[in-house]
Enzyme design. Structure first.
Site, short mmCIF file in Angstrom:
data_model
loop_
_atom_site.label_atom_id
_atom_site.label_comp_id
_atom_site.label_asym_id
_atom_site.label_seq_id
_atom_site.Cartn_x
_atom_site.Cartn_y
_atom_site.Cartn_z
N GLU A 33 1.10 -1.43 0.18
CA GLU A 33 0.11 0.08 0.14
C GLU A 33 1.04 1.63 0.12
O GLU A 33 0.13 2.47 -0.17
CB GLU A 33 -1.14 -0.12 1.07
CG GLU A 33 -2.05 -1.41 1.50
CD GLU A 33 -3.12 -1.02 -0.09
OE1 GLU A 33 -2.92 0.46 -0.43
OE2 GLU A 33 -3.33 -1.67 -0.63
N TYR A 116 -6.51 6.37 3.40
CA TYR A 116 -6.30 5.24 3.11
C TYR A 116 -6.05 4.14 2.94
O TYR A 116 -6.57 3.10 3.00
CB TYR A 116 -6.01 5.69 1.31
CG TYR A 116 -5.65 5.14 0.68
CD1 TYR A 116 -6.88 4.25 0.16
CD2 TYR A 116 -4.64 4.80 0.49
CE1 TYR A 116 -6.94 3.16 -1.07
CE2 TYR A 116 -4.54 3.68 -0.03
CZ TYR A 116 -5.35 2.66 -0.49
OH TYR A 116 -5.23 0.98 -1.32
N ASP A 134 -9.29 6.38 -3.02
CA ASP A 134 -8.28 6.71 -3.04
C ASP A 134 -8.99 6.46 -4.97
O ASP A 134 -10.18 7.28 -4.97
CB ASP A 134 -7.68 5.48 -3.31
CG ASP A 134 -7.72 4.42 -5.10
OD1 ASP A 134 -8.98 4.73 -5.14
OD2 ASP A 134 -7.08 4.11 -5.31
#
Length: 353
Positions: A33, A116, A134
């Site tokens: 991520e 996020y 996102d």
DNA sequence: AACGCGGGGCT
DNA sequence: AGCCCAGCGTT
């Protein structure tokens, strides 16, 4: 059919096989991520492979030096991600004995982990129903629901997060979150989305009102700054050159570069020779100065354009704190410098003169 | 709330 | 050359 049903069905039929989809280990999900923030899968994938290979656990990453992490990150950009990644790895390895926080609220406290990323890890690893928002999610929702609120406003931020939170499948948040992002990335693309084969095309407001190209709405970015960079590529008698570490704030923090002279305007050769002759490293020992690139190399960052010249400066003495040109590959440098190093042959220059 | 931070792809 | 892609930290 419900939005979440349709999107997860689409996902099961269309998802890409990616290495981080083979695991729920928070270390690997976190790593992927961070790498994928502002970064497309094709660009980030090789870095994910490199990092998992070099650092198979959070302890391996924590025990590395920051310079090693930056070197591996070289070329991916947004280097604060790498510095925060390393700091967080040390924190988790040492203060938390290698155990990742297991919920959104605690994940959010980690350096480099915002709304996020905390939502992504919490949902994928721990089944917590926190919706991710996102760039893909902004695009999908703004089009499907025909929402004109600018996505990069605090109002839009709130609005889209709330909407995503209402839509999420609380029974299966991991799949829902990944599905809507994958859908945005490969089908509901920024340009030329595949609306003709879209499972939403009967109910998508943007498609039915012919507004696909207008959505999502974004506030205009500030104008880009233009800067003139002159890098001094020193060549000493002992085949050494100089790299300096960028300190303080600003771009490329903690990366290496050739000594830099920034000027207000583009430099002419004659003016610049005078400047270099007065440079403390050169003094009166200048043998020859060659401009490597007649036309400026324009390196474009999203917020500034760097008009760059590389000056080859041969100095008639040995160096004090230079590095061997043969070992220049060991330093983490911005891609602008890296491309120069790849093309410029220090050895042939040495023998030629 | 506004700004700074990379690099790559497309036209 | 100019357009697009965009999370997080700092101020």
């Amino acid at each position: 059919m419900k939005f979440s049903k349709t999107i997860t069905l689409w996902y099961s039929n269309n998802k890409r096989e990616l290495p981080w989809r083979q695991t729920k280990d928070p270390y690997y999900i976190w790593l992927s991520e961070i790498i994928l923030q502002q970064t497309q899968v094709v660009q980030g994938l090789p870095y994910y492979v490199k990092f998992t290979h070099s650092f198979p656990s959070v302890f391996h990453l924590a025990n590395a030096g920051e310079s090693d992490v930056l070197k591996l990150w070289q070329g991916l950009g947004y280097y604060s991600r790498a510095r925060n990644l390393h700091a967080t790895a040390k924190y988790i390895a040492n203060a938390l004995n290698g155990k990742f926080p297991n919920n959104y609220k605690d994940l959010l406290k980690l350096k480099g982990v915002g709304d996020y990323t905390a939502s992504a890890i919490a949902s994928i690893c721990f089944n917590e129903a926190t919706a991710v928002v996102d760039g893909n999610v902004y695009r999908v929702l703004s089009r499907y629901f025909g929402i004109d609120t600018p996505i990069n406003s605090s109002q839009g931020n709130k609005e889209f997060k709330q909407l995503a939170q209402e839509l999420i499948d609380v029974k299966n948040p991991a799949t829902f979150n990944q599905a809507i992002m994958e859908f945005g990335a490969t089908q509901c693309k920024p340009q030329n989305p595949d609306c003709n084969i879209c499972p939403f095309n009967s109910s998508c407001i943007a498609f039915n009102k012919n507004r696909i190209s207008e959505l999502p709405v974004k506030l205009k970015a500030a104008k880009v700054k233009k800067r003139n960079f002159n890098f001094l590529v020193f060549i000493f008698n002992d085949k050494k050159t100089i790299l300096e570490k960028r300190e303080g704030k600003g771009i490329w923090q903690n990366l290496y570069q050739f000594p830099l002279i920034e000027t207000e305007k583009a430099t002419t050769f004659d003016d610049f020779v005078k400047l270099v002759k007065k440079h403390p490293i050169v003094k009166d020992k200048l043998v020859e100065m060659v401009l490597y690139n007649e036309d400026s190399i324009v390196h474009k960052l999203s917020h500034q354009h760097l008009y760059t010249k590389f000056w080859i400066v041969q100095v008639d003495r040995t160096s004090k704190n230079g590095i061997l040109t043969s070992e220049i590959q060991n330093y983490a440098v911005p891609i602008l410098i890296g491309n120069f190093i790849e093309r410029f042959n220090f050895d042939s220059f040495n023998t030629f003169n």
